[in-house]
Design an enzyme around this catalytic site. Structure first.
Site, PDB file in Angstrom:
ATOM      1  N   CYS A 113      55.697  36.846 -69.438  1.00 11.86           N
ATOM      2  CA  CYS A 113      55.589  37.929 -68.463  1.00 11.86           C
ATOM      3  C   CYS A 113      56.709  37.750 -67.452  1.00 11.86           C
ATOM      4  O   CYS A 113      57.551  36.881 -67.606  1.00 11.86           O
ATOM      5  CB  CYS A 113      54.217  37.961 -67.827  1.00 11.86           C
ATOM      6  SG  CYS A 113      53.921  36.573 -66.752  1.00 11.86           S
ATOM      7  N   ARG A 166      47.472  47.394 -61.448  1.00 12.26           N
ATOM      8  CA  ARG A 166      46.826  46.522 -62.443  1.00 12.26           C
ATOM      9  C   ARG A 166      45.687  45.729 -61.803  1.00 12.26           C
ATOM     10  O   ARG A 166      44.823  45.227 -62.521  1.00 12.26           O
ATOM     11  CB  ARG A 166      47.850  45.535 -63.031  1.00 12.26           C
ATOM     12  CG  ARG A 166      48.895  46.207 -63.877  1.00 12.26           C
ATOM     13  CD  ARG A 166      49.803  45.197 -64.531  1.00 12.26           C
ATOM     14  NE  ARG A 166      49.061  44.404 -65.513  1.00 12.26           N
ATOM     15  CZ  ARG A 166      49.621  43.655 -66.442  1.00 12.26           C
ATOM     16  NH1 ARG A 166      50.935  43.602 -66.534  1.00 12.26           N
ATOM     17  NH2 ARG A 166      48.893  42.967 -67.289  1.00 12.26           N
ATOM     18  N   ARG A 199      54.067  32.148 -71.163  1.00  8.85           N
ATOM     19  CA  ARG A 199      52.631  31.896 -71.008  1.00  8.85           C
ATOM     20  C   ARG A 199      52.092  31.564 -72.397  1.00  8.85           C
ATOM     21  O   ARG A 199      51.650  32.435 -73.128  1.00  8.85           O
ATOM     22  CB  ARG A 199      51.952  33.100 -70.365  1.00  8.85           C
ATOM     23  CG  ARG A 199      52.506  33.334 -68.960  1.00  8.85           C
ATOM     24  CD  ARG A 199      51.854  34.466 -68.243  1.00  8.85           C
ATOM     25  NE  ARG A 199      50.451  34.244 -68.003  1.00  8.85           N
ATOM     26  CZ  ARG A 199      49.648  35.181 -67.522  1.00  8.85           C
ATOM     27  NH1 ARG A 199      50.114  36.376 -67.249  1.00  8.85           N
ATOM     28  NH2 ARG A 199      48.370  34.938 -67.329  1.00  8.85           N
ATOM     29  N   LYS A 243      38.514  41.807 -61.728  1.00  9.17           N
ATOM     30  CA  LYS A 243      39.333  42.179 -62.896  1.00  9.17           C
ATOM     31  C   LYS A 243      39.253  41.088 -63.967  1.00  9.17           C
ATOM     32  O   LYS A 243      38.995  41.379 -65.143  1.00  9.17           O
ATOM     33  CB  LYS A 243      40.798  42.362 -62.466  1.00  9.17           C
ATOM     34  CG  LYS A 243      41.795  42.382 -63.616  1.00  9.17           C
ATOM     35  CD  LYS A 243      43.207  42.597 -63.151  1.00  9.17           C
ATOM     36  CE  LYS A 243      43.980  41.367 -62.756  1.00  9.17           C
ATOM     37  NZ  LYS A 243      44.510  40.569 -63.892  1.00  9.17           N
ATOM     38  N   ASN A 244      39.477  39.841 -63.556  1.00 13.12           N
ATOM     39  CA  ASN A 244      39.603  38.779 -64.552  1.00 13.12           C
ATOM     40  C   ASN A 244      38.257  38.321 -65.109  1.00 13.12           C
ATOM     41  O   ASN A 244      38.214  37.598 -66.106  1.00 13.12           O
ATOM     42  CB  ASN A 244      40.377  37.590 -63.966  1.00 13.12           C
ATOM     43  CG  ASN A 244      41.853  37.939 -63.788  1.00 13.12           C
ATOM     44  OD1 ASN A 244      42.322  38.960 -64.286  1.00 13.12           O
ATOM     45  ND2 ASN A 244      42.573  37.108 -63.054  1.00 13.12           N
ATOM     46  N   ASP A 261      46.826  32.676 -58.402  1.00 12.56           N
ATOM     47  CA  ASP A 261      46.861  34.133 -58.201  1.00 12.56           C
ATOM     48  C   ASP A 261      46.919  34.524 -56.724  1.00 12.56           C
ATOM     49  O   ASP A 261      47.032  35.704 -56.399  1.00 12.56           O
ATOM     50  CB  ASP A 261      45.630  34.789 -58.844  1.00 12.56           C
ATOM     51  CG  ASP A 261      45.695  34.743 -60.365  1.00 12.56           C
ATOM     52  OD1 ASP A 261      46.775  34.455 -60.902  1.00 12.56           O
ATOM     53  OD2 ASP A 261      44.652  34.992 -61.002  1.00 12.56           O
TER      54      ASP A 261
HETATM   55  N1  EPU Z   1      48.489  27.133 -70.908  1.00 13.59           N
HETATM   56  C1  EPU Z   1      49.092  26.472 -71.945  1.00 13.59           C
HETATM   57  N2  EPU Z   1      48.682  26.760 -73.233  1.00 13.59           N
HETATM   58  C2  EPU Z   1      47.715  27.665 -73.494  1.00 13.59           C
HETATM   59  C3  EPU Z   1      47.107  28.358 -72.428  1.00 13.59           C
HETATM   60  C4  EPU Z   1      47.518  28.065 -71.135  1.00 13.59           C
HETATM   61  O1  EPU Z   1      49.966  25.638 -71.755  1.00 13.59           O
HETATM   62  O2  EPU Z   1      47.396  27.874 -74.686  1.00 13.59           O
HETATM   63  C5  EPU Z   1      48.871  26.807 -69.509  1.00 13.59           C
HETATM   64  C6  EPU Z   1      49.513  27.985 -68.792  1.00 13.59           C
HETATM   65  O3  EPU Z   1      50.893  28.069 -69.039  1.00 13.59           O
HETATM   66  C7  EPU Z   1      49.174  27.661 -67.341  1.00 13.59           C
HETATM   67  C8  EPU Z   1      47.810  26.991 -67.431  1.00 13.59           C
HETATM   68  O4  EPU Z   1      47.678  26.568 -68.778  1.00 13.59           O
HETATM   69  O5  EPU Z   1      50.085  26.736 -66.844  1.00 13.59           O
HETATM   70  C9  EPU Z   1      46.622  27.874 -67.071  1.00 13.59           C
HETATM   71  O6  EPU Z   1      46.666  29.082 -67.833  1.00 13.59           O
HETATM   72  P1  EPU Z   1      45.342  29.878 -68.229  1.00 13.59           P
HETATM   73  O7  EPU Z   1      45.221  29.894 -69.708  1.00 13.59           O
HETATM   74  O8  EPU Z   1      44.205  29.343 -67.446  1.00 13.59           O
HETATM   75  O9  EPU Z   1      45.687  31.342 -67.736  1.00 13.59           O
HETATM   76  P2  EPU Z   1      45.244  32.715 -68.398  1.00 13.59           P
HETATM   77  O10 EPU Z   1      43.863  32.578 -68.917  1.00 13.59           O
HETATM   78  O11 EPU Z   1      46.296  33.187 -69.304  1.00 13.59           O
HETATM   79  C10 EPU Z   1      44.139  33.663 -66.254  1.00 13.59           C
HETATM   80  C11 EPU Z   1      44.291  34.888 -65.397  1.00 13.59           C
HETATM   81  C12 EPU Z   1      45.583  34.815 -64.618  1.00 13.59           C
HETATM   82  C13 EPU Z   1      45.607  33.521 -63.815  1.00 13.59           C
HETATM   83  C14 EPU Z   1      45.371  32.298 -64.720  1.00 13.59           C
HETATM   84  C15 EPU Z   1      45.250  30.984 -63.967  1.00 13.59           C
HETATM   85  C16 EPU Z   1      43.192  36.651 -66.601  1.00 13.59           C
HETATM   86  C17 EPU Z   1      43.288  37.946 -67.275  1.00 13.59           C
HETATM   87  N3  EPU Z   1      44.320  36.084 -66.202  1.00 13.59           N
HETATM   88  O12 EPU Z   1      45.240  33.674 -67.153  1.00 13.59           O
HETATM   89  O13 EPU Z   1      45.536  35.936 -63.727  1.00 13.59           O
HETATM   90  O14 EPU Z   1      46.852  33.387 -63.167  1.00 13.59           O
HETATM   91  O15 EPU Z   1      44.141  32.493 -65.457  1.00 13.59           O
HETATM   92  O16 EPU Z   1      44.171  31.017 -63.110  1.00 13.59           O
HETATM   93  O17 EPU Z   1      42.093  36.160 -66.399  1.00 13.59           O
HETATM   94  C18 EPU Z   1      46.413  37.644 -62.373  1.00 13.59           C
HETATM   95  O18 EPU Z   1      45.277  38.136 -62.256  1.00 13.59           O
HETATM   96  O19 EPU Z   1      47.361  37.970 -61.612  1.00 13.59           O
HETATM   97  C19 EPU Z   1      46.661  36.652 -63.406  1.00 13.59           C
HETATM   98  C20 EPU Z   1      47.857  36.447 -63.917  1.00 13.59           C
END
Ligand code: EPU
Length: 425
Positions: free
Chosen positions: A119, A399, A124, A24-25, A308
């Protein structure tokens, strides 16, 4: 869409084979990346999940035509961008859609995307996404919950991420691929989903060096071509089924896996005493007749133990006698599963992002999933105990887990979902 609850009868050994779906991701950013090309793109191994349908709905608004050409094969075509805005109604359904900002900006020169919001398990932020694009030359204004990005010329320059972010790295890559600038991203994520996005883009003609390292160099190209790409197996789904095997003290064979993406998970299960045998694309996880040991887990960005899989691991450890400590500093509020596991008799004490788990026998109870991975933790817990557990909030499971009921039944689980669609949200 509100779905009727799942009814699960647990307490028996599972056996057989589960084929893991495409990731998915990894699929979501690749689908978004298709916006960068005016030619047709065929993606294979795309899971049919509600999140995929949500991103396709958003892309349709932007100008992408899509057609499913096989069970999991998706053809995408964006001859031109019809709209440069991603409205709240679409973005708020799924936070990952915020990365359309970079893609629309690259292809159309400007983009307006609503703030995605938090969420069920807390805030986030997207500050790193915005800082990166600004540092590379985009003008970004925020007004009433919308971000508008405009570029006068190709993005170029250097940005050092303040923390490892998968989505932030995706957004910066997507924004930088087209044009004649050179972009260097430092402290970039080395997550498998970032490597996949880069491989896909390079296959379509992009010039991105450094995949799998913390420094990426992106040299702009004038256009991307079309082509075909197969999405990698979902390591989080595979990990979920590994924990299901361990929690139910069963033996499950997982096919279509990338075992090299699961080393942190395999290592922890082996530390617990679970047998994990892998031959690259197949894994056999065997916890039959084993006295499992408690372990301590701290989530990290890839290649560390994934956030995750934290809720699913907590559910597993709630069945293992002794004291385990689970910490999730990546998402400190990702704890919606805890109160539900308490209903099932779990002994979990929470302090900040730390769960102290005293493992034992769980019992059936009515529970509710408040997010995707909490839902996964609940079906794992439900299948460990005698009696009927009823899980509400099934739309979250849809999802991330394709055809879940059928696949659980395929390994001997007793799962029913009396009437599928109940009502619209
Ligand atoms: N963060 C910040 N600022 C930002 C972006 C992120 O502080 O601008 C922090 C977040 O709060 C978190 C950390 O950085 O503490 C990592 O967040 P990241 O940006 O890596 O997460 P994401 O890209 O929003 C993806 C996955 C999530 C998964 C996270 C961490 C997708 C669609 N989502 O989210 O997947 O938990 O990486 O590995 O790829 C799931 O599939 O259940 C899911 C939530």
């Amino acid at each position: 869409m509100q779905l009727t609850p799942l009814h699960l009868q647990g307490g028996r050994e599972l056996r057989g084979e589960i084929a893991v779906q495409g990731s998915k991701n990894a699929a979501l950013p690749i689908i978004v990346a298709s916006l960068l090309s005016a030619e047709k793109i065929t993606l294979r191994g795309v899971p049919r999940l509600s999140d995929v349908h949500t991103i396709l709905e958003l892309l349709a608004h932007l100008g992408t035509q899509h057609v499913w050409v096989g069970a999991n094969d998706l053809e995408l075509h964006t001859p031109r961008i019809l709209n440069t805005d991603a409205p709240y109604a679409l973005v708020s359904k799924m936070r990952a859609s915020f990365i359309v900002l970079g893609a629309i900006l690259a292809r159309a020169g400007q983009a307006t995307v609503s703030m995605p919001g938090g969420c069920a398990w807390g805030p986030r932020p997207v500050d790193q996404h915005v800082k990166a694009l600004r540092a590379l030359g985009a003008e970004i204004t925020e007004d009433g919950g919308n971000f508008t990005a405009v570029r006068q010329s190709s993005l170029s320059g250097r940005f050092i991420f303040e923390l490892l972010t998968v989505g932030g790295t995706h957004n910066a890559i997507l924004a930088s691929v087209l044009g004649d600038g050179v972009v260097t991203l430092e402290n970039a994520s080395i997550d498998t989903d970032v490597v996949e996005l880069i491989e896909f883009l390079n296959r379509m003609g992009a010039d991105i060096q450094g995949a799998g390292t913390n420094t990426l160099t992106i040299r702009g190209v004038m256009a991307l071509r079309g082509g075909e790409y197969t999405v990698i197996p979902d390591r989080i789904e595979a990990g979920t089924f590994m924990m299901l095997a361990a929690a139910t003290r069963s033996c499950l064979t997982l096919t279509n896996v990338r075992s090299d993406h699961l080393r942190a998970v395999t290592g922890k299960l082996q530390e617990m005493g679970v047998s994990v045998m892998d031959s690259g694309q197949t894994m056999v996880v065997d916890a039959r007749e084993r006295a499992l040991k408690p372990v301590n887990i701290t989530t990290q960005s890839y290649p560390g133990f994934p956030t995750d899989l934290q809720p699913q691991m907590s559910a597993l450890l709630a069945t293992v006698p002794g004291t385990s400590v689970v910490q999730d500093p990546v998402y400190p509020d990702r704890l919606t599963h805890v109160a539900e596991l308490h209903r099932m008799g779990a002994n979990i004490t929470v302090s900040g992002y730390t769960q102290v788990i005293q493992g034992g026998q769980l019992h059936a109870a009515p529970v509710k999933a408040a997010d995707l991975r909490a839902g996964a933790a609940l079906f794992i817990a439900a299948l460990t105990c005698e009696g009927e557990t009823v899980i509400d909030g099934v739309q979250y499971l849809n999802r991330g887990y394709e055809c879940l009921v059928e696949r659980l039944r395929g390994v001997g689980a007793t799962v029913a979902q009396p009437d599928l669609a109940l009502a619209m949200d």
